[in-house]
Write a protein that holds these residues in place. Structure first.
Motif, mmCIF file in Angstrom:
data_model
loop_
_atom_site.group_PDB
_atom_site.id
_atom_site.type_symbol
_atom_site.label_atom_id
_atom_site.label_comp_id
_atom_site.label_asym_id
_atom_site.label_seq_id
_atom_site.Cartn_x
_atom_site.Cartn_y
_atom_site.Cartn_z
ATOM 1 N N ASP A 1 11.388 -2.920 -14.058
ATOM 2 C CA ASP A 1 10.008 -2.900 -14.550
ATOM 3 C C ASP A 1 9.848 -3.924 -15.675
ATOM 4 O OD1 ASP A 1 7.777 -1.911 -16.422
ATOM 5 O OD2 ASP A 1 7.465 -0.712 -14.616
ATOM 6 N N ASP B 1 -5.322 -3.290 -15.044
ATOM 7 C CA ASP B 1 -4.012 -3.479 -14.424
ATOM 8 C C ASP B 1 -2.886 -3.216 -15.431
ATOM 9 O OD1 ASP B 1 -5.225 -4.130 -12.056
ATOM 10 O OD2 ASP B 1 -5.000 -6.304 -12.311
ATOM 11 N N GLN C 1 -2.644 0.513 -16.099
ATOM 12 C CA GLN C 1 -2.043 1.201 -14.959
ATOM 13 C C GLN C 1 -0.533 0.949 -14.889
ATOM 14 O OE1 GLN C 1 -4.166 3.188 -12.635
ATOM 15 N NE2 GLN C 1 -2.105 4.034 -12.771
ATOM 16 N N GLN C 2 -0.128 -0.275 -15.197
ATOM 17 C CA GLN C 2 1.297 -0.582 -15.200
ATOM 18 C C GLN C 2 2.010 0.167 -16.328
ATOM 19 O OE1 GLN C 2 2.809 -2.326 -12.840
ATOM 20 N NE2 GLN C 2 4.820 -1.956 -13.764
ATOM 21 N N HIS D 1 2.574 3.640 -15.256
ATOM 22 C CA HIS D 1 3.722 3.677 -14.337
ATOM 23 C C HIS D 1 5.034 3.683 -15.129
ATOM 24 C CE1 HIS D 1 6.118 2.970 -10.777
ATOM 25 N NE2 HIS D 1 6.609 1.862 -11.286
#
Length: 362
Positions: free
Chosen positions: A15, A164, A167-168, A171
Motif C-alpha cells: 500500500d 480518492d 477512500q485510499q 482502505h
C-alpha cells in the motif's frame, strides 16, 4: 502462517500510503485527519457527530477550527458553535500511558475542562488500563465508515482527488485493523506465543513486527488481568525490538519483587531499593550477595510446580545471577515452543500471586 495472514501483510506492505506513513506513524495519521477537516468540514460531519460526538445528530457542518500541537495535543477541534470541542491524542504504534493522559487534562485551560469538550484517545492497540476521567477510547476501526462517507461527500461535491485519497486512506485503516485483529490474543488465546521464523521475516520486511509485538503483549496483559481478577498494574512495552509484559510488587523491605516476559523467556526479578542497603557499588559483590542471602527462595521456579512444569531448563550463561544496572537482578527460564497465550497468561497470573505473597512478607 495461513494464507489470509500472508495476504493481508502483503497488501499492507504494497500500500503506497502505508509506505509513506512508516517514517512517522502517529504523525502521518494525525496529518491525514487534519487535512480532511481543513479540506471540507462538511465531509467530516459523520466523524464529528457519530465518532467524536462533538456535534448533535443531524447537525450540518459549515466550519471547524482545527489545530495541531495545541498544548501538545495531537489535534484540537472546535465546532465553532459555542460548544463541542475535541482534544485528540492519537496512538498507532505507541502504547498510551495513564500519566500522559492525566497531564494533558490537568494542564488544559479551565474553559475546556467541561462536559462540552471530548477528550478522546484514538488508538489501534487497545489500552491495557481503565482510562482516567474524562478520557474515552476511540478504536481505529470506528474511523472506517465515517471515512467512506467523507469520500462520498467529497466526490458528490466534485473533489475527485480528495475523494480518492480519502477512500485510499480508509482502505489503509481497514488493513491496519485487519492486521490488528489477526494478532488479537484475546480472540486467539490458543495460538502459540512464539512466531515461526518465516512469519517474523515477513513482518520485518513489511515493517510490522514492532506493531505485532506490542499488540501481543497488550493482549497478554488483558488475559493475565482476567485471570488475576483485578487491575494489578501489568506493564507492557517494547525493549530491544521485543514486546515485554511485567509486574512487580513493593515488599515491606522496600525492594520490588516481580516477573517479566520477553522474547520467549520468563524472568523472576527483584528491583533493589537504594535506600535499603545501598548505594550498590558492585552488583556481583553487593546486590547479588544480598539477593542470595535474603531472597533466594523467591527465584525458585521449582517451588511453583504449575509454572515449572511448563518451562524448559535454563541453558544460558553459567552465572548464579543475571542483572542490569543499576538495581535489577533476575533469573529466567525459557518457555516451551508449544506454549500458547492462554498457557502463558496462566503462568504469569501464578507468578503475580507469587510476587505479591512474597512481597507481603519481605
Amino acid at each position: 502462517m495461513d494464507a489470509t495472514e500472508t495476504d493481508v501483510i502483503a497488501l499492507l506492505a504494497a500500500d503506497p500510503l502505508y509506505q509513506l506513513s512508516t517514517a512517522g506513524q502517529e504523525l502521518f495519521h494525525t496529518n491525514m485527519l487534519y487535512w480532511l477537516i481543513k479540506t471540507d468540514p462538511a465531509a467530516v460531519g459523520p466523524l464529528m457527530r457519530d465518532v467524536f460526538r462533538i456535534l448533535p445528530p443531524q447537525t450540518d457542518v459549515y466550519h471547524l477550527v482545527v489545530e495541531r500541537e495545541r498544548h501538545h495535543w495531537d489535534l484540537f477541534v472546535d465546532s465553532g458553535m459555542g460548544c463541542g470541542k475535541l482534544v485528540l491524542e492519537n496512538k498507532l504504534h505507541s502504547l498510551p500511558r495513564t500519566e500522559q493522559l492525566d497531564d494533558y487534562y490537568r494542564n488544559a485551560p479551565d474553559p475546556l475542562r467541561t462536559d462540552e469538550t471530548t477528550f478522546a484517545l484514538l488508538s489501534l492497540i487497545r489500552p491495557t488500563f481503565s482510562l482516567p476521567e474524562p478520557w474515552r477510547h476511540v478504536d481505529y476501526s470506528e474511523l472506517v465508515a465515517p471515512l467512506d462517507a467523507a469520500a462520498q461527500i467529497l466526490r458528490d461535491s466534485g473533489d475527485s482527488f480528495g475523494a480518492d485519497l480519502t477512500q485510499q486512506y480508509s482502505h489503509l485503516v481497514t488493513l491496519l485493523v485487519t492486521v490488528r485483529d489477526r494478532y488479537d490474543v484475546e480472540r486467539h488465546p490458543a495460538r502459540t506465543v512464539r512466531l515461526p521464523s518465516a512469519h517474523v521475516r515477513a513482518l520485518q520486511d513489511a515493517r510490522l513486527l514492532p506493531l505485532v509485538e506490542k499488540l501481543q503483549v497488550s493482549g497478554l496483559a488483558d488475559l493475565i488481568r482476567a485471570r488475576v481478577g483485578a487491575d494489578v498494574g501489568i506493564g507492557v512495552g517494547l525493549s530491544n525490538t521485543h514486546g515485554m509484559a511485567d509486574f512487580s510488587a513493593r515488599g515491606v523491605s522496600g525492594h520490588r519483587f516481580g516477573w517479566q516476559y520477553q522474547d520467549g523467556k520468563l524472568r523472576l526479578s527483584v528491583v533493589l531499593d537504594d535506600a535499603v542497603g545501598g548505594p550498590w557499588r558492585n552488583r556481583r559483590v553487593d546486590r547479588e550477595v544480598l539477593v542470595q542471602n535474603e531472597f533466594a527462595e523467591y527465584f525458585d521456579f521449582a517451588a511453583i510446580p504449575d509454572v515449572d512444569d511448563r518451562l524448559d531448563p535454563y541453558s544460558g550463561r553459567n552465572l548464579a545471577w543475571l542483572g542490569y544496572e543499576p538495581d535489577f537482578v533476575y533469573r529466567y527460564r525459557p518457555i516451551r515452543p508449544d506454549t500458547s497465550f492462554a498457557d502463558l497468561a496462566d503462568m504469569c497470573a501464578q507468578l503475580t500471586d507469587h510476587a505479591m505473597t512474597f512481597a507481603a512478607a519481605h
